[in-house]
Design an enzyme around this catalytic site. Structure first.
Site, PDB file in Angstrom:
ATOM      1  N   ARG A  80       0.450  10.593  13.224  1.00 30.98           N
ATOM      2  CA  ARG A  80       1.743  10.075  12.397  1.00 30.98           C
ATOM      3  C   ARG A  80       2.595   9.198  13.199  1.00 30.98           C
ATOM      4  O   ARG A  80       2.444   9.259  14.583  1.00 30.98           O
ATOM      5  CB  ARG A  80       2.488  11.074  11.687  1.00 30.98           C
ATOM      6  CG  ARG A  80       1.712  11.872  10.488  1.00 30.98           C
ATOM      7  CD  ARG A  80       1.635  10.895   9.517  1.00 30.98           C
ATOM      8  NE  ARG A  80       2.751   9.920   9.227  1.00 30.98           N
ATOM      9  CZ  ARG A  80       3.816  10.211   8.488  1.00 30.98           C
ATOM     10  NH1 ARG A  80       3.969  11.766   8.199  1.00 30.98           N
ATOM     11  NH2 ARG A  80       4.728   9.429   8.232  1.00 30.98           N
TER      12      ARG A  80
ATOM     13  N   ARG B 145      -8.094   7.802   3.955  1.00 34.52           N
ATOM     14  CA  ARG B 145      -8.867   6.742   3.771  1.00 34.52           C
ATOM     15  C   ARG B 145      -9.679   6.488   5.042  1.00 34.52           C
ATOM     16  O   ARG B 145     -10.998   6.551   4.970  1.00 34.52           O
ATOM     17  CB  ARG B 145      -8.493   5.595   3.150  1.00 34.52           C
ATOM     18  CG  ARG B 145      -9.470   4.444   3.040  1.00 34.52           C
ATOM     19  CD  ARG B 145      -8.686   3.055   2.537  1.00 34.52           C
ATOM     20  NE  ARG B 145      -7.562   2.873   3.672  1.00 34.52           N
ATOM     21  CZ  ARG B 145      -7.720   2.139   4.795  1.00 34.52           C
ATOM     22  NH1 ARG B 145      -9.277   1.524   5.162  1.00 34.52           N
ATOM     23  NH2 ARG B 145      -6.960   1.562   5.767  1.00 34.52           N
ATOM     24  N   ARG B 146      -8.878   6.345   5.902  1.00 34.07           N
ATOM     25  CA  ARG B 146      -9.694   5.892   7.390  1.00 34.07           C
ATOM     26  C   ARG B 146     -10.229   7.215   7.879  1.00 34.07           C
ATOM     27  O   ARG B 146     -11.395   7.003   8.498  1.00 34.07           O
ATOM     28  CB  ARG B 146      -8.223   5.417   8.290  1.00 34.07           C
ATOM     29  CG  ARG B 146      -7.770   3.934   7.906  1.00 34.07           C
ATOM     30  CD  ARG B 146      -6.989   3.650   8.930  1.00 34.07           C
ATOM     31  NE  ARG B 146      -6.333   2.237   8.739  1.00 34.07           N
ATOM     32  CZ  ARG B 146      -4.710   1.866   8.795  1.00 34.07           C
ATOM     33  NH1 ARG B 146      -4.104   2.953   9.029  1.00 34.07           N
ATOM     34  NH2 ARG B 146      -4.662   0.779   8.373  1.00 34.07           N
TER      35      ARG B 146
ATOM     36  N   ARG C 240       2.146   5.350  17.169  1.00 37.62           N
ATOM     37  CA  ARG C 240       0.839   5.568  17.533  1.00 37.62           C
ATOM     38  C   ARG C 240       0.237   4.950  18.684  1.00 37.62           C
ATOM     39  O   ARG C 240      -0.771   5.336  19.681  1.00 37.62           O
ATOM     40  CB  ARG C 240       0.163   5.193  16.126  1.00 37.62           C
ATOM     41  CG  ARG C 240       0.661   5.803  15.007  1.00 37.62           C
ATOM     42  CD  ARG C 240      -0.270   5.427  13.791  1.00 37.62           C
ATOM     43  NE  ARG C 240       0.410   5.479  12.575  1.00 37.62           N
ATOM     44  CZ  ARG C 240       0.186   5.617  11.311  1.00 37.62           C
ATOM     45  NH1 ARG C 240      -0.984   5.241  11.209  1.00 37.62           N
ATOM     46  NH2 ARG C 240       0.912   5.631  10.225  1.00 37.62           N
TER      47      ARG C 240
ATOM     48  N   CYS D 161      -5.848  13.165  -8.814  1.00 32.37           N
ATOM     49  CA  CYS D 161      -6.308  13.703  -7.465  1.00 32.37           C
ATOM     50  C   CYS D 161      -5.798  12.762  -6.621  1.00 32.37           C
ATOM     51  O   CYS D 161      -5.138  11.773  -6.357  1.00 32.37           O
ATOM     52  CB  CYS D 161      -7.730  13.468  -7.575  1.00 32.37           C
ATOM     53  SG  CYS D 161      -8.494  11.817  -7.447  1.00 32.37           S
TER      54      CYS D 161
ATOM     55  N   LYS E  31       0.892  -1.172  -0.030  1.00 34.15           N
ATOM     56  CA  LYS E  31      -0.020   0.041  -0.051  1.00 34.15           C
ATOM     57  C   LYS E  31       0.959   1.386   0.080  1.00 34.15           C
ATOM     58  O   LYS E  31       0.274   2.283  -0.369  1.00 34.15           O
ATOM     59  CB  LYS E  31      -0.958  -0.026   1.184  1.00 34.15           C
ATOM     60  CG  LYS E  31      -0.483   0.203   2.476  1.00 34.15           C
ATOM     61  CD  LYS E  31      -1.566   0.022   3.663  1.00 34.15           C
ATOM     62  CE  LYS E  31      -0.989   0.438   4.875  1.00 34.15           C
ATOM     63  NZ  LYS E  31      -2.011   0.261   6.033  1.00 34.15           N
ATOM     64  N   ASP E  32       2.158   0.999   0.198  1.00 33.10           N
ATOM     65  CA  ASP E  32       3.006   2.331   0.123  1.00 33.10           C
ATOM     66  C   ASP E  32       3.664   2.632  -1.171  1.00 33.10           C
ATOM     67  O   ASP E  32       4.268   3.634  -1.574  1.00 33.10           O
ATOM     68  CB  ASP E  32       4.180   1.995   1.150  1.00 33.10           C
ATOM     69  CG  ASP E  32       3.720   2.109   2.552  1.00 33.10           C
ATOM     70  OD1 ASP E  32       2.670   2.667   2.816  1.00 33.10           O
ATOM     71  OD2 ASP E  32       4.471   1.700   3.398  1.00 33.10           O
TER      72      ASP E  32
END
Length: 308
Positions: A152, A134-135, A158, A245, A86-87
């Site tokens: 972050r 997204r979250r 976190r 976008c 996903k990165d």
């Protein structure tokens, strides 16, 4: 390869990145009968690791976690780079390709809170911390009465901020928590029907030099074809939407009865509106399914969709 006796694995230095690199290393040891010494890790600090005060979307996007590893690959100081799928940006630098993916972990997100059992149980005005657009958007869609703030740092950072009470809850990927042995922190697992994951979530991608057939051949026994099909659809979907976008995007493909089912979602940043598309078809059409779903959502997206 970097030398005749070693295959150098490039990785970021975060605990999760190292866990993923060690998983790759362990799978190669098991598949090839090599020793760990034959597969040394090269830890490379990336630009994304240094940015802690703002969303990555404002600083340059996903490539911030891959740029320095890309340079090391192209210069030949490493032979492969291990990434969270996903990165990865949708377009890789010339000369670099994704060789494939390891078997996928749990794709779901986890809700984590010390005081509340679920997202629905949070009181009005509670603070949810996340670095993911997204979250953030999906939380706002489900609970517009909550405060959503930037959080972050790596997984442990976190969790420490949550422990100190800086936020009431946070959301993290189940895959990362599993790989780090931290699933005891999970309060509730969010099912994909209600909370769609990021494109590539749970998958480990391995990048190599495009012309390096020797390394490609070495990797073949550890690469997972079903994950490859799913990611082909997901990344094709993201490519269609990501070119114009930066917006909250979710997408997930899974194999069902020999076919691939894909579900894609885009949201207004404030969660007030979302658009969804689904496709199902053959594995050979995986990328086409993702592109078609992305094209549908791009056509349906209002001109002001990203301004909310």
């Amino acid at each position: 390869m970097a030398s005749s006796s070693t295959l150098v694995i490039g990785t970021r230095g975060s605990p999760l990145a190292l866990a993923q690199a060690h998983e790759t290393q362990d799978r190669l040891v098991a598949a090839r009968g090599w020793t760990v010494e034959h597969l040394p890790l090269s830890i490379i600090k990336t630009t994304g690791d240094a940015i802690q005060d703002r969303p990555l979307s404002e600083a340059g996007g996903k490539g911030l976690f891959t740029k320095e590893l890309d340079i090391a690959l192209l210069e030949g100081s490493i032979d492969l780079a291990v990434h969270s799928a996903k990165d990865l940006p949708t377009t890789l630098p010339e000369g670099i390709v994704i060789a494939g993916f390891l078997p996928r972990e749990d794709v779901r997100d986890a809700f984590i809170s010390h005081r509340f059992k679920s997202l629905q149980d949070l009181p009005q005005g509670a603070v949810v911390g996340s670095a993911s657009l997204r979250r953030q958007a999906q939380v706002r869609r489900l609970r517009p009465d909550l405060q959503v703030t930037l959080l972050r740092g790596n997984v442990q950072t976190r969790l420490a901020k949550l422990e100190r009470g800086e936020v009431d809850a946070t959301l993290l990927a189940m895959a990362g928590l599993r790989r780090l042995g931290l699933t005891d922190h999970v309060t509730t697992v969010l099912e994909t029907d209600d909370f769609l994951p990021a494109v590539g979530q749970g998958a480990i991608a391995i990048a190599i030099r495009a012309e390096d057939e020797q390394v490609r051949e070495v990797l073949q026994p550890i690469l997972d074809a079903p994950t490859g099909h799913a990611l082909a659809a997901e990344r094709a979907f993201l490519t269609i939407l990501d070119g114009s976008c930066r917006t909250p995007i979710a997408g997930h493909a899974r194999l069902i009865g020999g076919e691939l089912e894909f579900r894609g979602l885009v949201l207004r940043p404030d969660g007030s509106e979302s658009l969804e598309a689904m496709r199902r078809g053959s594995l050979g059409d995986a990328a086409a399914l993702g592109r078609d779903a992305g094209s549908e959502l791009r056509a349906r997206m209002p001109v002001d969709f990203l301004k909310a």
